[in-house]
Design a protein around this motif. Structure first.
Motif, PDB file in Angstrom:
ATOM      1  N   TYR A   1      14.364  -5.685 -17.042  1.00 57.01           N
ATOM      2  CA  TYR A   1      12.960  -5.284 -17.171  1.00 57.01           C
ATOM      3  C   TYR A   1      12.034  -6.293 -16.516  1.00 57.01           C
ATOM      4  O   TYR A   1      11.086  -5.920 -15.801  1.00 57.01           O
ATOM      5  N   ALA A   2      12.306  -7.583 -16.746  1.00 54.61           N
ATOM      6  CA  ALA A   2      11.455  -8.631 -16.181  1.00 54.61           C
ATOM      7  C   ALA A   2      11.434  -8.560 -14.662  1.00 54.61           C
ATOM      8  O   ALA A   2      10.381  -8.702 -14.035  1.00 54.61           O
ATOM      9  N   VAL A   3      12.598  -8.333 -14.041  1.00 55.40           N
ATOM     10  CA  VAL A   3      12.676  -8.268 -12.577  1.00 55.40           C
ATOM     11  C   VAL A   3      11.851  -7.109 -12.035  1.00 55.40           C
ATOM     12  O   VAL A   3      11.012  -7.286 -11.142  1.00 55.40           O
ATOM     13  N   VAL A   4      12.088  -5.907 -12.560  1.00 56.68           N
ATOM     14  CA  VAL A   4      11.419  -4.734 -11.993  1.00 56.68           C
ATOM     15  C   VAL A   4       9.936  -4.696 -12.353  1.00 56.68           C
ATOM     16  O   VAL A   4       9.116  -4.186 -11.584  1.00 56.68           O
ATOM     17  N   ASP A   5       9.575  -5.267 -13.511  1.00 54.36           N
ATOM     18  CA  ASP A   5       8.177  -5.251 -13.934  1.00 54.36           C
ATOM     19  C   ASP A   5       7.336  -6.210 -13.099  1.00 54.36           C
ATOM     20  O   ASP A   5       6.334  -5.818 -12.500  1.00 54.36           O
ATOM     21  N   VAL A   6       7.748  -7.465 -13.042  1.00 57.75           N
ATOM     22  CA  VAL A   6       6.943  -8.453 -12.315  1.00 57.75           C
ATOM     23  C   VAL A   6       7.068  -8.283 -10.806  1.00 57.75           C
ATOM     24  O   VAL A   6       6.203  -8.735 -10.052  1.00 57.75           O
ATOM     25  N   GLY A   7       8.145  -7.617 -10.364  1.00 59.33           N
ATOM     26  CA  GLY A   7       8.301  -7.390  -8.933  1.00 59.33           C
ATOM     27  C   GLY A   7       7.492  -6.227  -8.411  1.00 59.33           C
ATOM     28  O   GLY A   7       7.431  -6.010  -7.192  1.00 59.33           O
ATOM     29  N   GLY A   8       6.829  -5.478  -9.312  1.00 61.56           N
ATOM     30  CA  GLY A   8       6.069  -4.324  -8.876  1.00 61.56           C
ATOM     31  C   GLY A   8       4.694  -4.205  -9.485  1.00 61.56           C
ATOM     32  O   GLY A   8       3.681  -4.267  -8.784  1.00 61.56           O
ATOM     33  N   LEU A   9       4.622  -4.042 -10.801  1.00 61.60           N
ATOM     34  CA  LEU A   9       3.335  -3.799 -11.450  1.00 61.60           C
ATOM     35  C   LEU A   9       2.343  -4.923 -11.206  1.00 61.60           C
ATOM     36  O   LEU A   9       1.147  -4.676 -10.995  1.00 61.60           O
ATOM     37  N   TYR A  10       2.806  -6.153 -11.219  1.00 61.21           N
ATOM     38  CA  TYR A  10       1.886  -7.284 -11.108  1.00 61.21           C
ATOM     39  C   TYR A  10       1.351  -7.482  -9.683  1.00 61.21           C
ATOM     40  O   TYR A  10       0.128  -7.548  -9.489  1.00 61.21           O
ATOM     41  N   PRO A  11       2.198  -7.594  -8.663  1.00 61.17           N
ATOM     42  CA  PRO A  11       1.636  -7.772  -7.317  1.00 61.17           C
ATOM     43  C   PRO A  11       0.843  -6.575  -6.812  1.00 61.17           C
ATOM     44  O   PRO A  11      -0.122  -6.735  -6.070  1.00 61.17           O
ATOM     45  N   VAL A  12       1.245  -5.370  -7.219  1.00 63.22           N
ATOM     46  CA  VAL A  12       0.488  -4.178  -6.805  1.00 63.22           C
ATOM     47  C   VAL A  12      -0.920  -4.220  -7.378  1.00 63.22           C
ATOM     48  O   VAL A  12      -1.904  -3.903  -6.699  1.00 63.22           O
ATOM     49  N   ASN A  13      -1.040  -4.636  -8.629  1.00 59.55           N
ATOM     50  CA  ASN A  13      -2.360  -4.747  -9.246  1.00 59.55           C
ATOM     51  C   ASN A  13      -3.252  -5.720  -8.476  1.00 59.55           C
ATOM     52  O   ASN A  13      -4.428  -5.447  -8.224  1.00 59.55           O
ATOM     53  N   THR A  14      -2.702  -6.875  -8.101  1.00 53.90           N
ATOM     54  CA  THR A  14      -3.485  -7.855  -7.329  1.00 53.90           C
ATOM     55  C   THR A  14      -3.884  -7.298  -5.974  1.00 53.90           C
ATOM     56  O   THR A  14      -5.014  -7.493  -5.512  1.00 53.90           O
ATOM     57  N   ALA A  15      -2.962  -6.603  -5.318  1.00 56.37           N
ATOM     58  CA  ALA A  15      -3.260  -6.036  -4.001  1.00 56.37           C
ATOM     59  C   ALA A  15      -4.388  -5.017  -4.087  1.00 56.37           C
ATOM     60  O   ALA A  15      -5.333  -5.038  -3.289  1.00 56.37           O
ATOM     61  N   TYR A  16      -4.321  -4.114  -5.067  1.00 55.89           N
ATOM     62  CA  TYR A  16      -5.386  -3.123  -5.230  1.00 55.89           C
ATOM     63  C   TYR A  16      -6.727  -3.788  -5.531  1.00 55.89           C
ATOM     64  O   TYR A  16      -7.776  -3.348  -5.054  1.00 55.89           O
ATOM     65  N   THR A  17      -6.706  -4.837  -6.333  1.00 56.23           N
ATOM     66  CA  THR A  17      -7.952  -5.550  -6.656  1.00 56.23           C
ATOM     67  C   THR A  17      -8.626  -6.070  -5.405  1.00 56.23           C
ATOM     68  O   THR A  17      -9.854  -6.053  -5.284  1.00 56.23           O
ATOM     69  N   SER A  18      -7.837  -6.528  -4.448  1.00 52.85           N
ATOM     70  CA  SER A  18      -8.408  -7.135  -3.239  1.00 52.85           C
ATOM     71  C   SER A  18      -8.705  -6.119  -2.143  1.00 52.85           C
ATOM     72  O   SER A  18      -9.388  -6.442  -1.169  1.00 52.85           O
ATOM     73  N   GLU A  19      -8.213  -4.878  -2.278  1.00 54.90           N
ATOM     74  CA  GLU A  19      -8.277  -3.932  -1.163  1.00 54.90           C
ATOM     75  C   GLU A  19      -9.227  -2.747  -1.356  1.00 54.90           C
ATOM     76  O   GLU A  19      -9.711  -2.188  -0.366  1.00 54.90           O
ATOM     77  N   LEU A  20      -9.478  -2.336  -2.566  1.00 58.23           N
ATOM     78  CA  LEU A  20     -10.130  -1.043  -2.790  1.00 58.23           C
ATOM     79  C   LEU A  20     -11.655  -1.066  -2.714  1.00 58.23           C
ATOM     80  O   LEU A  20     -12.271  -0.011  -2.684  1.00 58.23           O
ATOM     81  N   PHE A  21     -12.249  -2.257  -2.648  1.00 55.60           N
ATOM     82  CA  PHE A  21     -13.707  -2.340  -2.763  1.00 55.60           C
ATOM     83  C   PHE A  21     -14.364  -2.963  -1.531  1.00 55.60           C
ATOM     84  O   PHE A  21     -13.722  -3.669  -0.760  1.00 55.60           O
ATOM     85  N   LYS A  22     -15.640  -2.706  -1.394  1.00 49.80           N
ATOM     86  CA  LYS A  22     -16.433  -3.330  -0.341  1.00 49.80           C
ATOM     87  C   LYS A  22     -16.582  -4.816  -0.635  1.00 49.80           C
ATOM     88  O   LYS A  22     -16.401  -5.267  -1.768  1.00 49.80           O
TER      89      LYS A  22
END
Length: 463
Positions: free
Chosen positions: A362-383
């Motif tokens: 669980y730790a591998v698949v969770d931190v390898g996906g949910l966490y970095p994707v969240n950071t990427a969206y935070t930096s990409e979706l807004f002006k």
């Protein structure tokens, strides 16, 4: 994918990403500091005596302070700059650790962790914005993934040092990392996007040159594109209400809040904070729980390092779906073991390895996906002029969910049993998988301008 960028500028971006991501390291150290010493803190010979109920408040109270700083941090990041706000968090971490070292009482511990929780709110609001603004388009996924790579390194650091140092030396060692964080960030330039937002084109160009180290032609082309993006973003003056009132920003906010909420409601924070205690519920393990916790730290870092490559290879949407589904399955397996072990007469003693193994997967698949994707969206979706404000709103919401999951994790164990939390988080991850498939966009290898245009033209009716 990041590895095809063979210029020296990539290494400067990585260095800057590592430097500011030490803030994530410091934030995780605050949370993970408790894990290896929790049994000791609850023992009769504790340095700071406390009951299990008091311990649950001590573990979760940083999240209450974390609720205070995101909005001010986002507003000040647009007025004072990304770098000054990141720097401001380091003294707060240092002050908290100093209080814990010199005033060993339960109340002073709560005060110290509140101060540090305020610093976490700044880090989680401003650092993802800075990372997204300094990274080139084709390496943005990898650079933003550094945030959570260093977050999990913070957990590993605490897990591997806590069992072998005295209380004071363990805390002092953690304090030293916050000093390193401050020094590294001090030498970095401001984000080129922020400099352009303030009309300082000369400084913006110098900043871009520092991060790219590319040819004059390529540098000028990217700089002109940045100016065009900023000019489009600055057509009208923006307040924090713009994020809610503008349809495109509102849609982006919903998407980011979903990704952030799924990250927290997958259960990572409470499962990690109570890891050693949880593993003690698997009887007769051939490895002591404290050593399994260290392995867990290594697994977290490994999963995060994988995301350094997969975020730009697989894309944000695919990785989010894979991660949430994998987390759901692994948590369900662990929950099933604990249910059979505690609530039935089925003999599962020969399978006592199943739950720890499932948690590690669980730790591998969770931190390898949910966490970095969240950071990427935070930096990409807004002006550029709403990015920091949106990040602060996201941090506020996810902090609230973090507090709830941390505070009531032990309560649910007392009421229903340890299996209940695993089944609950598994169900939430499964629901998240379905929603991710239906609504989440792909932003891989797209410029900020392209992402915004697709948001505006999208027919997705989530708003």
């Amino acid at each position: 994918m990041i590895l095809h960028c063979g210029n020296s500028g990539l290494w400067f971006q990585i260095f800057a990403g590592i430097s500011v991501s030490m803030g994530a390291f410091a934030s995780s150290s605050l949370l993970a500091w408790v894990t290896p010493i929790l049994p000791e803190l609850l023992s009769p010979n504790s340095e700071i005596p406390m009951t299990p109920e008091e311990a649950s408040w001590m573990i979760s109270i940083p999240e209450l302070a974390d609720l205070v700083t995101p909005i001010p941090a986002g507003l000040l990041a647009d007025r004072l700059g990304r770098k000054p706000m990141i720097l401001a968090s380091a003294p707060l971490f240092t002050l908290g650790w100093s209080i814990i070292i010199y005033y060993k009482t339960y109340n002073s511990l709560l005060i110290a962790r509140c101060i540090q929780g305020a610093a976490v709110g700044i880090v989680y609001t401003v650092v993802p914005v800075y990372l997204g603004e300094i990274a080139s388009t084709d390496s943005r996924g990898a650079i933003t993934s550094l945030f959570f790579i260093f977050s999990w390194l913070g957990y590993l650091f605490e897990y591997c040092t806590g069992p072998f140092f005295s209380f004071s030396n363990y805390t002092l060692l953690t304090l030293a990392t916050t000093v390193l964080f401050f020094v590294l960030v001090w030498i970095l330039p401001e984000s080129p996007y922020y400099c352009l937002m303030k009309g300082d084109r000369k400084e913006a160009y110098r900043s871009l040159l520092w991060f790219r180290r590319s040819s004059e032609e390529l540098l000028r082309k990217e700089f002109d594109m940045m100016k065009l993006t900023i000019d489009e973003d600055q057509v009208q003056e923006t307040s924090w209400m713009e994020v809610i009132s503008n349809p495109a920003d509102r849609k982006a906010l919903y998407l980011m809040l979903f990704a952030g909420s799924l990250r927290i409601l997958s259960g990572t924070m409470p499962l990690l904070s109570y890891a050693t205690e949880t593993f003690q519920n698997s009887p007769d393990l051939f490895i002591a729980p404290k050593y399994i916790t260290m392995v867990l730290g290594l697994v977290l870092v490994s999963g995060a390092f994988v995301s350094f490559f997969t975020l730009d290879l697989l894309g944000r949407r695919s990785l989010l779906i894979i991660s949430s589904l994998g987390s759901s399955i692994a948590l369900c397996i662990a929950g099933t073991y604990y249910f059979l072990e505690t609530k039935t007469s089925v003999d599962v003693s020969q399978y006592n390895w199943v739950a720890p193994a499932a948690v590690l997967v669980y730790a591998v698949v969770d931190v390898g996906g949910l966490y970095p994707v969240n950071t990427a969206y935070t930096s990409e979706l807004f002006k550029s002029n709403t990015r920091a404000i949106a990040a602060s709103i996201s941090t506020l919401i996810t902090t609230f969910f973090t507090f709830v999951t941390l505070k009531f994790y032990q309560t649910f164990i007392d009421l229903f049993g340890i299996y209940f939390n695993f089944f609950m988080f598994s169900g939430l991850c499964f629901i998240g998988t379905i929603i991710s498939y239906l609504i989440m966009p792909e932003t891989k290898n797209k410029t900020f301008s392209q992402i915004r245009k697709e948001l505006v033209s999208s027919r997705n009716k989530i708003c």
